[in-house]
Scaffold this active site. Structure first.
Site, PDB file in Angstrom:
ATOM      1  N   PRO A   1     -24.851   4.628  -3.733  1.00 38.25           N
ATOM      2  CA  PRO A   1     -24.996   3.732  -4.880  1.00 38.25           C
ATOM      3  C   PRO A   1     -25.666   4.359  -6.092  1.00 38.25           C
ATOM      4  CG  PRO A   1     -25.679   2.640  -2.874  1.00 38.25           C
ATOM      5  CD  PRO A   1     -25.396   4.066  -2.511  1.00 38.25           C
ATOM      6  N   ASN A   2     -25.139   4.000  -7.244  1.00 34.96           N
ATOM      7  CA  ASN A   2     -25.697   4.328  -8.563  1.00 34.96           C
ATOM      8  C   ASN A   2     -25.485   5.770  -8.993  1.00 34.96           C
ATOM      9  OD1 ASN A   2     -26.794   1.681  -9.109  1.00 34.96           O
ATOM     10  ND2 ASN A   2     -28.291   2.127  -7.511  1.00 34.96           N
TER      11      ASN A   2
ATOM     12  N   ARG B   1     -28.747   8.082 -17.418  1.00 35.55           N
ATOM     13  CA  ARG B   1     -30.150   7.624 -17.445  1.00 35.55           C
ATOM     14  C   ARG B   1     -30.995   8.580 -16.614  1.00 35.55           C
ATOM     15  NH1 ARG B   1     -30.561   2.240 -14.757  1.00 35.55           N
ATOM     16  NH2 ARG B   1     -32.665   3.035 -14.601  1.00 35.55           N
TER      17      ARG B   1
ATOM     18  N   TYR C   1     -32.985  13.382 -12.730  1.00 33.10           N
ATOM     19  CA  TYR C   1     -31.711  13.747 -12.101  1.00 33.10           C
ATOM     20  C   TYR C   1     -30.885  14.748 -12.904  1.00 33.10           C
ATOM     21  CZ  TYR C   1     -32.922   9.707  -9.264  1.00 33.10           C
ATOM     22  OH  TYR C   1     -33.572   8.837  -8.437  1.00 33.10           O
TER      23      TYR C   1
ATOM     24  N   ASN D   1     -25.042  12.616  -0.214  1.00 30.11           N
ATOM     25  CA  ASN D   1     -26.192  12.120  -0.965  1.00 30.11           C
ATOM     26  C   ASN D   1     -26.070  10.598  -0.936  1.00 30.11           C
ATOM     27  OD1 ASN D   1     -28.129  11.226  -2.690  1.00 30.11           O
ATOM     28  ND2 ASN D   1     -27.747  12.772  -4.267  1.00 30.11           N
TER      29      ASN D   1
ATOM     30  N   ALA E   1     -30.207   5.627  -2.686  1.00 33.65           N
ATOM     31  CA  ALA E   1     -31.320   4.869  -2.093  1.00 33.65           C
ATOM     32  C   ALA E   1     -31.030   4.433  -0.655  1.00 33.65           C
ATOM     33  CB  ALA E   1     -31.636   3.660  -2.964  1.00 33.65           C
TER      34      ALA E   1
ATOM     35  N   HIS F   1     -32.980   5.739   2.516  1.00 26.77           N
ATOM     36  CA  HIS F   1     -34.296   5.330   2.983  1.00 26.77           C
ATOM     37  C   HIS F   1     -34.282   4.140   3.941  1.00 26.77           C
ATOM     38  CE1 HIS F   1     -35.310   8.235  -0.019  1.00 26.77           C
ATOM     39  NE2 HIS F   1     -34.783   7.493  -0.991  1.00 26.77           N
TER      40      HIS F   1
ATOM     41  N   GLU G   1     -27.494  16.780   4.397  1.00 32.31           N
ATOM     42  CA  GLU G   1     -28.069  15.754   3.505  1.00 32.31           C
ATOM     43  C   GLU G   1     -28.468  16.458   2.203  1.00 32.31           C
ATOM     44  OE1 GLU G   1     -31.778  14.272   4.949  1.00 32.31           O
ATOM     45  OE2 GLU G   1     -31.895  12.657   3.459  1.00 32.31           O
TER      46      GLU G   1
ATOM     47  N   HIS H   1     -30.003  15.952  -1.861  1.00 29.49           N
ATOM     48  CA  HIS H   1     -30.611  15.147  -2.928  1.00 29.49           C
ATOM     49  C   HIS H   1     -30.870  16.013  -4.150  1.00 29.49           C
ATOM     50  CE1 HIS H   1     -31.183  11.742  -0.302  1.00 29.49           C
ATOM     51  NE2 HIS H   1     -31.617  12.586   0.609  1.00 29.49           N
TER      52      HIS H   1
ATOM     53  N   ARG I   1     -41.987  12.186  -4.444  1.00 28.36           N
ATOM     54  CA  ARG I   1     -41.923  11.001  -5.302  1.00 28.36           C
ATOM     55  C   ARG I   1     -42.647   9.820  -4.643  1.00 28.36           C
ATOM     56  NH1 ARG I   1     -35.882  10.338  -7.169  1.00 28.36           N
ATOM     57  NH2 ARG I   1     -36.906   8.863  -8.596  1.00 28.36           N
TER      58      ARG I   1
ATOM     59  N   ARG J   1     -39.837   6.680  -0.711  1.00 22.22           N
ATOM     60  CA  ARG J   1     -38.742   7.662  -0.651  1.00 22.22           C
ATOM     61  C   ARG J   1     -39.007   8.762   0.383  1.00 22.22           C
ATOM     62  NH1 ARG J   1     -35.550   6.711  -5.413  1.00 22.22           N
ATOM     63  NH2 ARG J   1     -36.821   5.849  -7.085  1.00 22.22           N
TER      64      ARG J   1
HETATM   65  O1  CA2 Z   1     -32.526  12.653  -5.640  1.00 26.49           O
HETATM   66  C1  CA2 Z   1     -31.518  12.107  -5.209  1.00 26.49           C
HETATM   67  O2  CA2 Z   1     -30.415  12.661  -5.177  1.00 26.49           O
HETATM   68  C2  CA2 Z   1     -31.587  10.653  -4.705  1.00 26.49           C
HETATM   69  O3  CA2 Z   1     -30.706  10.513  -3.617  1.00 26.49           O
HETATM   70  C3  CA2 Z   1     -31.152   9.771  -5.857  1.00 26.49           C
HETATM   71  C4  CA2 Z   1     -31.300   8.274  -5.550  1.00 26.49           C
HETATM   72  C5  CA2 Z   1     -32.690   7.950  -5.054  1.00 26.49           C
HETATM   73  O4  CA2 Z   1     -32.773   6.581  -4.675  1.00 26.49           O
HETATM   74  C6  CA2 Z   1     -33.074   8.823  -3.870  1.00 26.49           C
HETATM   75  O5  CA2 Z   1     -34.414   8.504  -3.503  1.00 26.49           O
HETATM   76  C7  CA2 Z   1     -32.987  10.296  -4.237  1.00 26.49           C
HETATM   77  C8  CA2 Z   1     -31.110   7.452  -6.819  1.00 26.49           C
HETATM   78  C9  CA2 Z   1     -29.736   7.447  -7.336  1.00 26.49           C
HETATM   79  C10 CA2 Z   1     -29.731   6.652  -8.621  1.00 26.49           C
HETATM   80  O6  CA2 Z   1     -29.098   7.441  -9.579  1.00 26.49           O
HETATM   81  C11 CA2 Z   1     -29.203   7.105 -10.879  1.00 26.49           C
HETATM   82  C12 CA2 Z   1     -28.559   7.942 -11.752  1.00 26.49           C
HETATM   83  C13 CA2 Z   1     -28.617   7.684 -13.097  1.00 26.49           C
HETATM   84  C14 CA2 Z   1     -29.298   6.580 -13.560  1.00 26.49           C
HETATM   85  C15 CA2 Z   1     -29.933   5.741 -12.683  1.00 26.49           C
HETATM   86  C16 CA2 Z   1     -29.868   6.004 -11.323  1.00 26.49           C
END
Ligand code: CA2
Length: 145
Positions: free
Chosen positions: A11-12, A19, A24, A75, A78, A81, A99, A101, A108, A112
């Site tokens: 997701p996301n 953002r 990221y 990847n 979220a 977790h 895996e 990330h 963090r 997480r």
């Molecule tokens: O660091 C990573 O790759 C994560 O998997 C990214 C996830 C986060 O929940 C994990 O803890 C670590 C978050 C993905 C959300 O991605 C976004 C990208 C752009 C804007 C907002 C969120």
């Protein structure tokens, strides 16, 4: 078993580049998939990719990789977790699991720090941003050799 690698994003991650570039990076998901595809082709591997915001889609993709794909690079976003359904699907998968990330979740927020994916992965690559995609493909190549 074929030389196909399945790259999965949760997701996301379709919002990458839009953002939170300080966490990221500024590359898009498409950029990262291209990096992975180039690395895979250089290693003689074929890359398939799926991003989904729905846990069940990812579970079904993992089921579909059984007996068909040599490796999964995932990847889960979220879902990393708390998504025990992904843990169980990967536990039932017979190939290599990496895996991946972009950030280092262990550096963090405390929530997480738990990954339900790590126990069913061969290894994890975290914190190296977009370079992690080439590292993940190299890990697959090495495990297959
Ligand atoms: O660091 C990573 O790759 C994560 O998997 C990214 C996830 C986060 O929940 C994990 O803890 C670590 C978050 C993905 C959300 O991605 C976004 C990208 C752009 C804007 C907002 C969120």
């Amino acid at each position: 078993m074929t030389s196909t690698v399945l790259l999965l994003h949760g997701p996301n991650l379709n919002l990458l580049g839009e953002r939170e570039p300080e966490i990221y990076g500024s590359a898009t998901l498409e950029d990262h998939v291209a990096t992975a595809r180039t690395a895979a082709e250089g290693a003689g591997l074929t890359l398939e990719h799926l991003q989904s915001n729905h846990e069940g889609d990812l579970v079904e993709a993992i089921h579909g990789a059984r007996g068909r794909c040599a490796a999964i690079i995932i990847n889960p976003g979220a879902l990393t977790h708390y998504a025990w359904s992904l843990h169980d699907a990967l536990a039932a998968y017979d190939g290599i699991v990496v895996e991946l990330h972009l950030s280092n979740p262990n550096a963090r927020e405390p929530w997480r720090h738990t990954s339900v994916i790590s126990p069913v992965a061969d290894g994890s690559i975290v914190g190296f941003g977009g370079h992690g995609y080439a590292l993940a493909v190299e890990a697959v190549r090495w495990k297959l050799s």
